[in-house]
Scaffold this motif. Structure first.
Motif, PDB file in Angstrom:
ATOM      1  N   VAL A 104       5.445  -9.578  -4.052  1.00  0.00           N
ATOM      2  CA  VAL A 104       4.561 -10.752  -4.005  1.00  0.00           C
ATOM      3  C   VAL A 104       4.718 -11.471  -2.666  1.00  0.00           C
ATOM      4  CG1 VAL A 104       4.122 -13.028  -5.032  1.00  0.00           C
ATOM      5  CG2 VAL A 104       4.474 -11.029  -6.513  1.00  0.00           C
ATOM      6  N   TYR A 105       5.948 -11.642  -2.222  1.00  0.00           N
ATOM      7  CA  TYR A 105       6.231 -12.294  -0.936  1.00  0.00           C
ATOM      8  C   TYR A 105       5.472 -11.585   0.197  1.00  0.00           C
ATOM      9  CZ  TYR A 105       9.183 -13.768   3.049  1.00  0.00           C
ATOM     10  OH  TYR A 105       9.661 -14.253   4.241  1.00  0.00           O
ATOM     11  N   TYR A 106       5.591 -10.259   0.267  1.00  0.00           N
ATOM     12  CA  TYR A 106       4.919  -9.512   1.337  1.00  0.00           C
ATOM     13  C   TYR A 106       3.405  -9.568   1.207  1.00  0.00           C
ATOM     14  CZ  TYR A 106       9.501  -7.762   2.679  1.00  0.00           C
ATOM     15  OH  TYR A 106      10.805  -7.675   3.096  1.00  0.00           O
ATOM     16  N   LYS A 107       2.884  -9.525  -0.015  1.00  0.00           N
ATOM     17  CA  LYS A 107       1.426  -9.603  -0.177  1.00  0.00           C
ATOM     18  C   LYS A 107       0.897 -10.985   0.209  1.00  0.00           C
ATOM     19  CE  LYS A 107      -1.059  -6.934  -1.080  1.00  0.00           C
ATOM     20  NZ  LYS A 107      -1.762  -5.980  -0.211  1.00  0.00           N
ATOM     21  N   LEU A 108       1.689 -12.034  -0.009  1.00  0.00           N
ATOM     22  CA  LEU A 108       1.261 -13.368   0.417  1.00  0.00           C
ATOM     23  C   LEU A 108       1.285 -13.495   1.941  1.00  0.00           C
ATOM     24  CD1 LEU A 108       3.069 -15.593  -2.244  1.00  0.00           C
ATOM     25  CD2 LEU A 108       0.639 -14.998  -2.151  1.00  0.00           C
ATOM     26  N   LEU A 109       2.294 -12.922   2.580  1.00  0.00           N
ATOM     27  CA  LEU A 109       2.386 -12.983   4.041  1.00  0.00           C
ATOM     28  C   LEU A 109       1.445 -11.998   4.733  1.00  0.00           C
ATOM     29  CD1 LEU A 109       6.241 -13.306   4.626  1.00  0.00           C
ATOM     30  CD2 LEU A 109       4.508 -15.101   4.789  1.00  0.00           C
ATOM     31  N   TYR A 110       1.309 -10.815   4.140  1.00  0.00           N
ATOM     32  CA  TYR A 110       0.514  -9.731   4.737  1.00  0.00           C
ATOM     33  C   TYR A 110      -0.453  -9.175   3.687  1.00  0.00           C
ATOM     34  CZ  TYR A 110       4.366 -10.136   8.023  1.00  0.00           C
ATOM     35  OH  TYR A 110       5.293 -10.630   8.902  1.00  0.00           O
ATOM     36  N   PRO A 111      -1.520  -9.911   3.394  1.00  0.00           N
ATOM     37  CA  PRO A 111      -2.422  -9.526   2.302  1.00  0.00           C
ATOM     38  C   PRO A 111      -3.080  -8.157   2.479  1.00  0.00           C
ATOM     39  CG  PRO A 111      -3.184 -11.561   3.375  1.00  0.00           C
ATOM     40  CD  PRO A 111      -1.916 -11.158   4.034  1.00  0.00           C
ATOM     41  N   THR A 136      -4.145  -6.656  -4.783  1.00  0.00           N
ATOM     42  CA  THR A 136      -4.603  -5.316  -4.435  1.00  0.00           C
ATOM     43  C   THR A 136      -3.619  -4.725  -3.438  1.00  0.00           C
ATOM     44  OG1 THR A 136      -5.984  -6.177  -2.659  1.00  0.00           O
ATOM     45  CG2 THR A 136      -7.037  -5.876  -4.808  1.00  0.00           C
ATOM     46  N   GLY A 137      -3.532  -3.415  -3.412  1.00  0.00           N
ATOM     47  CA  GLY A 137      -2.652  -2.763  -2.459  1.00  0.00           C
ATOM     48  C   GLY A 137      -1.199  -2.706  -2.881  1.00  0.00           C
ATOM     49  N   VAL A 138      -0.940  -2.864  -4.175  1.00  0.00           N
ATOM     50  CA  VAL A 138       0.420  -2.714  -4.699  1.00  0.00           C
ATOM     51  C   VAL A 138       0.419  -1.521  -5.634  1.00  0.00           C
ATOM     52  CG1 VAL A 138       2.269  -3.730  -6.106  1.00  0.00           C
ATOM     53  CG2 VAL A 138       0.951  -5.183  -4.537  1.00  0.00           C
ATOM     54  N   THR A 139       1.270  -0.550  -5.337  1.00  0.00           N
ATOM     55  CA  THR A 139       1.417   0.630  -6.189  1.00  0.00           C
ATOM     56  C   THR A 139       2.826   0.613  -6.772  1.00  0.00           C
ATOM     57  OG1 THR A 139      -0.115   1.895  -4.821  1.00  0.00           O
ATOM     58  CG2 THR A 139       1.382   3.157  -6.241  1.00  0.00           C
ATOM     59  N   ILE A 140       2.909   0.724  -8.085  1.00  0.00           N
ATOM     60  CA  ILE A 140       4.194   0.693  -8.772  1.00  0.00           C
ATOM     61  C   ILE A 140       4.549   2.097  -9.219  1.00  0.00           C
ATOM     62  CG2 ILE A 140       5.437  -0.196 -10.781  1.00  0.00           C
ATOM     63  CD1 ILE A 140       3.589  -2.696 -10.514  1.00  0.00           C
ATOM     64  N   LEU A 141       5.741   2.515  -8.854  1.00  0.00           N
ATOM     65  CA  LEU A 141       6.222   3.843  -9.222  1.00  0.00           C
ATOM     66  C   LEU A 141       7.504   3.684 -10.031  1.00  0.00           C
ATOM     67  CD1 LEU A 141       5.449   4.572  -5.686  1.00  0.00           C
ATOM     68  CD2 LEU A 141       4.640   6.216  -7.342  1.00  0.00           C
ATOM     69  N   PRO A 142       7.529   4.177 -11.281  1.00  0.00           N
ATOM     70  CA  PRO A 142       8.704   4.016 -12.144  1.00  0.00           C
ATOM     71  C   PRO A 142       9.801   5.027 -11.798  1.00  0.00           C
ATOM     72  CG  PRO A 142       6.991   5.159 -13.335  1.00  0.00           C
ATOM     73  CD  PRO A 142       6.412   4.816 -11.978  1.00  0.00           C
ATOM     74  N   LEU A 143      10.265   4.961 -10.581  1.00  0.00           N
ATOM     75  CA  LEU A 143      11.208   5.939 -10.045  1.00  0.00           C
ATOM     76  C   LEU A 143      12.331   5.242  -9.276  1.00  0.00           C
ATOM     77  CD1 LEU A 143       8.508   8.235  -8.412  1.00  0.00           C
ATOM     78  CD2 LEU A 143       9.806   8.784 -10.483  1.00  0.00           C
TER      79      LEU A 143
END
Length: 190
Positions: A104-111, A136-143
């Motif tokens: 969230v921090y990175y998406k707020l700084l670098y949308p 948008t632009g966040v991919t979650i990998l359960p790994l």
């Protein structure tokens, strides 16, 4: 003296993140209740949705344990993960993404960035999905990320979700089996 210092730290560090009065109260109650809940060994206290603010952004964020508050402080108050990116469309790998504070921090700084979040622990994964779903632009990998791909033991701390490790660190840790991939394979892929 200690109690006064704790309250001062709370007032000056966590409360400024509150975007509204209801969140101010939730933060206050969570700050004191969550450590007690942990000592009483209450397994699932539930989730608390906080309306937070950071710089010029307001956002909802869900927590469920005391160490989630620590993660919020480390990320949004201390800015422990602050980096300066010249490429606003950067690819960021969040390894051990926990509940999404750094994503969230990175998406707020670098949308316009793309963030790949790696988190194998189901409790953290559930909150990670909820906390990042509006971006948008966040991919979650359960790994998990390790030297090589395959099944690995992930050692979870009995009280602290921030302390998971692929290496056993002591008696307070218990293993679960997770899937892992190598960092090299992910860098090549993305």
């Amino acid at each position: 003296m200690i109690k006064k210092n704790i309250i001062q730290i709370f007032r000056t560090r966590l409360l400024p993140l509150a975007a509204d009065n209801a969140t101010w109260v939730k933060l206050w109650l969570s700050f004191f209740w969550l450590p007690i809940h942990s000592k009483l060994k209450i397994k699932d206290w539930g989730e608390v949705t906080l309306k937070l603010k950071f710089q010029n952004h307001s956002f909802d964020f869900i927590i469920s344990e005391y160490f989630d508050l620590i993660a919020l402080e480390d990320t949004f108050v201390n800015e422990d993960y602050k980096i300066t990116l010249t490429n606003r469309r950067a690819i960021i790998f969040d390894l051990g993404a926990h509940i999404g504070t750094e994503a969230v921090y990175y998406k707020l700084l670098y949308p316009r960035s793309t963030v790949y979040c790696y988190e194998p622990f189901s409790r953290n994964l559930r909150l990670l999905r909820k906390n990042t779903c509006v971006f948008t632009g966040v991919t979650i990998l359960p790994l998990a990320i390790s030297a090589k791909s395959g099944k690995r033991n992930l050692y979870l701390h009995s009280k602290n979700s921030l302390s998971s490790s692929l290496t056993q660190r002591g008696q307070s840790y218990y293993p679960i089996t997770v899937n892992s991939v190598s960092l090299d394979s992910q860098i090549e892929k993305y």
